[in-house]
Design a protein around this motif. Structure first.
Motif, short mmCIF file in Angstrom:
data_model
loop_
_atom_site.label_atom_id
_atom_site.label_comp_id
_atom_site.label_asym_id
_atom_site.label_seq_id
_atom_site.Cartn_x
_atom_site.Cartn_y
_atom_site.Cartn_z
N PRO A 55 0.83 -1.11 0.10
CA PRO A 55 -0.09 0.01 -0.16
C PRO A 55 0.71 1.38 0.08
CG PRO A 55 0.02 -1.06 2.15
CD PRO A 55 0.71 -1.86 1.24
N ASP A 56 0.39 2.35 -0.91
CA ASP A 56 0.79 3.72 -0.55
C ASP A 56 2.51 3.67 -1.04
OD1 ASP A 56 -1.45 4.56 0.03
OD2 ASP A 56 -1.09 4.26 2.06
N SER A 57 2.94 2.87 -2.03
CA SER A 57 4.13 2.76 -2.23
C SER A 57 4.26 2.59 -3.89
CB SER A 57 4.97 1.64 -1.47
OG SER A 57 6.31 1.48 -1.65
N GLU A 58 3.92 3.62 -4.51
CA GLU A 58 4.00 3.47 -6.36
C GLU A 58 5.35 3.12 -6.61
OE1 GLU A 58 3.11 5.94 -10.09
OE2 GLU A 58 1.89 6.46 -8.35
N ARG A 59 6.37 3.90 -6.04
CA ARG A 59 7.72 3.49 -6.46
C ARG A 59 8.16 2.22 -6.35
NH1 ARG A 59 11.56 4.67 -9.85
NH2 ARG A 59 13.72 4.85 -9.22
N LEU A 60 7.78 1.49 -5.30
CA LEU A 60 8.26 0.24 -5.24
C LEU A 60 7.45 -0.77 -6.03
CD1 LEU A 60 8.62 0.18 -1.21
CD2 LEU A 60 10.30 0.14 -2.82
N LEU A 61 6.23 -0.31 -6.19
CA LEU A 61 5.65 -1.21 -7.41
C LEU A 61 5.68 -1.27 -8.81
CD1 LEU A 61 2.01 -0.39 -5.86
CD2 LEU A 61 3.50 -2.54 -5.27
N ILE A 62 6.59 -0.06 -9.22
CA ILE A 62 7.04 -0.08 -10.48
C ILE A 62 8.03 -1.40 -11.14
CG2 ILE A 62 8.44 1.28 -12.24
CD1 ILE A 62 7.80 3.76 -10.73
N GLY A 63 7.40 -2.19 -12.01
CA GLY A 63 8.32 -3.20 -12.54
C GLY A 63 7.56 -4.71 -12.20
N LEU A 64 6.85 -4.31 -11.05
CA LEU A 64 6.12 -5.55 -10.46
C LEU A 64 5.07 -6.21 -11.11
CD1 LEU A 64 6.74 -5.23 -6.54
CD2 LEU A 64 7.92 -6.51 -7.87
N GLU A 65 4.29 -5.29 -11.74
CA GLU A 65 3.40 -5.43 -12.56
C GLU A 65 3.63 -5.73 -14.05
OE1 GLU A 65 4.14 -1.39 -13.97
OE2 GLU A 65 4.40 -2.28 -12.06
N GLY A 66 4.82 -5.92 -14.30
CA GLY A 66 5.27 -6.28 -15.62
C GLY A 66 5.58 -5.31 -16.60
N ALA A 67 5.66 -4.19 -16.07
CA ALA A 67 5.95 -2.63 -16.95
C ALA A 67 7.45 -2.41 -16.50
CB ALA A 67 5.01 -1.86 -16.76
N ALA A 68 8.50 -3.08 -16.73
CA ALA A 68 9.60 -2.79 -15.96
C ALA A 68 10.39 -1.50 -16.82
CB ALA A 68 10.61 -3.82 -16.14
N ALA A 69 9.74 -1.11 -17.88
CA ALA A 69 10.30 -0.10 -18.79
C ALA A 69 10.01 1.12 -18.14
CB ALA A 69 9.79 -0.15 -20.16
#
Length: 73
Positions: A55-69
């Motif tokens: 929760p509340d951690s957009e920077r940590l989520l980047i790439g985990l959803e499959g959009a590493a670019a």
């Protein structure tokens, strides 16, 4: 005493059967049911999948959803 072998390698190619992909192009883990080593003589296979989003951690989520670019910003 027994022996322990360690193998190091480099993956140079991967083939994924279209039948194990979801409609959105992601790997359907429940269709391939990979094995996991637990220890001792025990192994398991994947029989369920769930999501747990930080929760509340957009920077940590980047790439985990499959959009590493998106990390390149």
């Amino acid at each position: 005493m027994g022996t322990v072998d360690v193998v190091f390698g480099k993956v140079v190619g991967v083939h994924i059967d279209d039948n194990v992909l979801t409609d959105s192009g992601r790997l359907d883990i429940l269709k391939i049911r990979p094995l996991a080593r637990l220890g001792y003589f025990d192994y398991t296979s994947v029989t369920s999948v769930f999501q747990m989003v930080i929760p509340d951690s957009e920077r940590l989520l980047i790439g985990l959803e499959g959009a590493a670019a998106r990390n390149l910003r």
